[in-house]
Scaffold this active site. Structure first.
Site, PDB file in Angstrom:
ATOM      1  N   LYS A  13       0.905  -1.518  -0.152  1.00 38.36           N
ATOM      2  CA  LYS A  13       0.334   0.379   0.035  1.00 38.36           C
ATOM      3  C   LYS A  13       1.044   0.973   0.068  1.00 38.36           C
ATOM      4  O   LYS A  13       0.570   2.072  -0.308  1.00 38.36           O
ATOM      5  CB  LYS A  13      -1.028  -0.219   1.095  1.00 38.36           C
ATOM      6  CG  LYS A  13      -1.950  -1.402   1.074  1.00 38.36           C
ATOM      7  CD  LYS A  13      -2.887  -1.049   2.887  1.00 38.36           C
ATOM      8  CE  LYS A  13      -1.772  -1.053   4.491  1.00 38.36           C
ATOM      9  NZ  LYS A  13      -1.714  -1.819   4.248  1.00 38.36           N
ATOM     10  N   ARG A  88      -9.679   1.030   9.077  1.00 44.19           N
ATOM     11  CA  ARG A  88      -8.526  -0.460   9.814  1.00 44.19           C
ATOM     12  C   ARG A  88     -10.161  -0.989  10.820  1.00 44.19           C
ATOM     13  O   ARG A  88      -9.885  -1.987  10.523  1.00 44.19           O
ATOM     14  CB  ARG A  88      -7.509  -0.573  10.379  1.00 44.19           C
ATOM     15  CG  ARG A  88      -6.024  -1.101   9.147  1.00 44.19           C
ATOM     16  CD  ARG A  88      -5.396  -0.690  10.902  1.00 44.19           C
ATOM     17  NE  ARG A  88      -4.429  -0.933  10.250  1.00 44.19           N
ATOM     18  CZ  ARG A  88      -3.459  -1.191  10.031  1.00 44.19           C
ATOM     19  NH1 ARG A  88      -2.869   0.438   9.007  1.00 44.19           N
ATOM     20  NH2 ARG A  88      -1.551  -1.510   9.259  1.00 44.19           N
ATOM     21  N   ARG A 127      11.790  -7.302   3.350  1.00 44.71           N
ATOM     22  CA  ARG A 127      12.061  -5.439   3.172  1.00 44.71           C
ATOM     23  C   ARG A 127      13.354  -4.377   3.894  1.00 44.71           C
ATOM     24  O   ARG A 127      13.207  -4.120   3.333  1.00 44.71           O
ATOM     25  CB  ARG A 127      10.756  -5.017   3.353  1.00 44.71           C
ATOM     26  CG  ARG A 127       9.844  -4.182   4.793  1.00 44.71           C
ATOM     27  CD  ARG A 127       8.694  -4.223   3.804  1.00 44.71           C
ATOM     28  NE  ARG A 127       7.785  -3.749   5.659  1.00 44.71           N
ATOM     29  CZ  ARG A 127       6.630  -3.956   5.689  1.00 44.71           C
ATOM     30  NH1 ARG A 127       5.843  -3.711   4.854  1.00 44.71           N
ATOM     31  NH2 ARG A 127       5.644  -3.185   7.113  1.00 44.71           N
ATOM     32  N   ARG A 131      11.580  -1.703  10.984  1.00 46.14           N
ATOM     33  CA  ARG A 131      10.551  -1.751  12.220  1.00 46.14           C
ATOM     34  C   ARG A 131      10.383  -2.712  12.803  1.00 46.14           C
ATOM     35  O   ARG A 131      10.432  -3.698  12.668  1.00 46.14           O
ATOM     36  CB  ARG A 131       9.500  -1.630  11.440  1.00 46.14           C
ATOM     37  CG  ARG A 131       8.791   0.068  10.060  1.00 46.14           C
ATOM     38  CD  ARG A 131       8.253  -0.224   9.856  1.00 46.14           C
ATOM     39  NE  ARG A 131       6.861  -1.162   9.885  1.00 46.14           N
ATOM     40  CZ  ARG A 131       5.426  -1.319   9.139  1.00 46.14           C
ATOM     41  NH1 ARG A 131       5.155  -0.578   8.010  1.00 46.14           N
ATOM     42  NH2 ARG A 131       4.516  -1.545  10.215  1.00 46.14           N
ATOM     43  N   ARG A 142      -0.066  -8.905  13.351  1.00 48.07           N
ATOM     44  CA  ARG A 142      -0.494  -7.981  13.115  1.00 48.07           C
ATOM     45  C   ARG A 142      -2.066  -8.539  11.668  1.00 48.07           C
ATOM     46  O   ARG A 142      -2.919  -7.959  11.242  1.00 48.07           O
ATOM     47  CB  ARG A 142       0.679  -7.022  11.800  1.00 48.07           C
ATOM     48  CG  ARG A 142       0.930  -6.280  13.092  1.00 48.07           C
ATOM     49  CD  ARG A 142       2.193  -5.462  11.907  1.00 48.07           C
ATOM     50  NE  ARG A 142       2.324  -4.381  11.417  1.00 48.07           N
ATOM     51  CZ  ARG A 142       3.885  -4.785  10.067  1.00 48.07           C
ATOM     52  NH1 ARG A 142       4.801  -6.024  11.106  1.00 48.07           N
ATOM     53  NH2 ARG A 142       3.391  -4.543   9.297  1.00 48.07           N
TER      54      ARG A 142
HETATM   55  P1  ADP Z   1       1.219  -2.235   8.205  1.00 48.77           P
HETATM   56  O1  ADP Z   1      -0.114  -2.320   6.871  1.00 48.77           O
HETATM   57  O2  ADP Z   1       2.430  -3.383   7.582  1.00 48.77           O
HETATM   58  O3  ADP Z   1       0.324  -2.981   9.214  1.00 48.77           O
HETATM   59  P2  ADP Z   1       1.128   0.782   9.213  1.00 48.77           P
HETATM   60  O4  ADP Z   1       2.304   1.661   8.771  1.00 48.77           O
HETATM   61  O5  ADP Z   1      -0.075   1.498   8.326  1.00 48.77           O
HETATM   62  O6  ADP Z   1       1.631  -0.913   8.671  1.00 48.77           O
HETATM   63  O7  ADP Z   1       0.728   0.478  10.377  1.00 48.77           O
HETATM   64  C1  ADP Z   1       1.932  -0.011  11.113  1.00 48.77           C
HETATM   65  C2  ADP Z   1       0.710   0.350  12.465  1.00 48.77           C
HETATM   66  O8  ADP Z   1       0.323   0.864  12.564  1.00 48.77           O
HETATM   67  C3  ADP Z   1      -0.244  -0.837  12.840  1.00 48.77           C
HETATM   68  O9  ADP Z   1      -0.013  -2.601  13.064  1.00 48.77           O
HETATM   69  C4  ADP Z   1      -0.942  -0.279  14.126  1.00 48.77           C
HETATM   70  O10 ADP Z   1      -0.368  -0.423  15.406  1.00 48.77           O
HETATM   71  C5  ADP Z   1      -0.787   1.445  13.667  1.00 48.77           C
HETATM   72  N1  ADP Z   1      -1.941   1.852  13.115  1.00 48.77           N
HETATM   73  C6  ADP Z   1      -1.584   2.558  11.492  1.00 48.77           C
HETATM   74  N2  ADP Z   1      -3.611   2.742  11.060  1.00 48.77           N
HETATM   75  C7  ADP Z   1      -4.233   1.830  12.374  1.00 48.77           C
HETATM   76  C8  ADP Z   1      -4.981   2.528  12.163  1.00 48.77           C
HETATM   77  N3  ADP Z   1      -6.050   2.750  11.563  1.00 48.77           N
HETATM   78  N4  ADP Z   1      -6.091   2.131  13.260  1.00 48.77           N
HETATM   79  C9  ADP Z   1      -4.829   1.895  14.365  1.00 48.77           C
HETATM   80  N5  ADP Z   1      -4.215   1.289  14.473  1.00 48.77           N
HETATM   81  C10 ADP Z   1      -3.615   1.351  13.244  1.00 48.77           C
END
Ligand code: ADP
Length: 186
Positions: A13, A88, A127, A131, A142
Site C-alpha cells: 500500500k 482499519r 523489506r 521496523r 498483525r
Molecule cells: P502495515 O500495513 O504494514 O501493518 P502501517 O504502517 O499501516 O503498516 O501500520 C503499522 C501500525 O500502526 C499498525 O500495526 C497499528 O498498530 C498502527 N495503525 C496504523 N494505522 C492504524 C489505524 N487506522 N487504526 C489503528 N491502528 C493503526
C-alpha cells in the site's frame, strides 16, 4: 480524487500510494507513517501509541479518527487524497463516512490490494526497514488483527458499491499499471 488504498500488512500500500501521489498530484495520508513519526519525535501522541504499535495491535479508534480528522483540515487535502492504512475497523469506516459527509465530500473508490498470506510474510521479512513490528511474532499478530478486525472493512465498502479489487502480485510497475488503469477510468 479521494481514494482508500486497502490491504493486509505487506501488500504494498505504502509503495503504491507514493507512486499514485506523484502521478496524480494528490497527497498520501498514511496513519502508520504518522504514528511512526510521532514516536520518533517523542510527541504526546507518540508516547501514547508506542507500545501498542510495537505489539502489532491496533491503536484505539478514537485516537486514529481524531488524527485523521485534524489532518484533513489542511487545505492541501482539499482536492483529494489517498488514504493508506485507514480505515482499519468498521468503527473507523463509519467515522470516516461522517467526516466526508460533514465536508460535503464523497469517496471515489476503495481499492483492495490483494496478496495471499505466504507472500505477505515473505515480503515483510525481506523489506528490512528495521521496523520494530516487522519481527515474525509481530507480523503474525498483525495478520491476525487484519483478518479479525480489518478484513470486514472491505465488505462495508462493497455494500456501498465502492469496492475495486486489484491483484497485488507482481512487480511494483505491474501493480502500479493496474492501479492507474483503474484510476484513469473512474
Ligand atoms: P502495515 O500495513 O504494514 O501493518 P502501517 O504502517 O499501516 O503498516 O501500520 C503499522 C501500525 O500502526 C499498525 O500495526 C497499528 O498498530 C498502527 N495503525 C496504523 N494505522 C492504524 C489505524 N487506522 N487504526 C489503528 N491502528 C493503526
Amino acid at each position: 480524487m479521494r481514494i482508500i488504498l486497502f490491504g493486509p500488512p505487506g501488500a504494498g500500500k505504502g509503495t503504491q500510494a507514493k507512486l499514485i501521489q506523484e502521478k496524480y498530484g494528490i497527497p498520501q495520508l498514511s496513519t502508520g507513517e504518522m504514528f511512526r513519526a510521532a514516536i520518533k519525535n517523542e510527541t504526546d501522541l507518540g508516547k501514547r501509541v508506542k507500545s501498542i504499535m510495537e505489539s502489532g495491535e491496533l491503536v484505539p479508534d478514537q485516537t486514529v479518527v481524531d488524527l485523521v480528522a485534524e489532518t484533513l483540515i489542511d487545505p492541501k487535502y482539499d482536492n483529494g487524497y489517498i488514504l493508506d492504512g485507514f480505515p482499519r475497523t468498521i468503527a473507523q469506516a463509519e467515522a470516516f463516512d461522517r467526516i466526508l459527509e460533514e465536508n460535503g465530500n464523497e469517496l471515489d473508490t476503495f481499492i483492495s490490494l490483494e496478496v495471499e498470506d505466504d507472500e505477505l510474510i515473505k515480503r515483510i521479512m525481506a523489506r528490512g526497514e528495521g521496523r520494530s513490528d516487522d519481527t515474525p511474532e509481530k507480523v503474525k499478530v498483525r495478520l491476525e488483527v487484519y483478518n479479525n478486525e480489518t478484513a470486514p472493512v472491505k465488505n462495508y465498502y462493497e455494500q456501498q458499491g465502492k469496492l475495486s479489487i486489484v491483484n497485488g502480485l507482481g512487480s511494483i510497475d505491474e501493480i502500479f499499471e493496474r492501479l492507474t488503469s483503474l484510476l484513469d477510468n473512474l
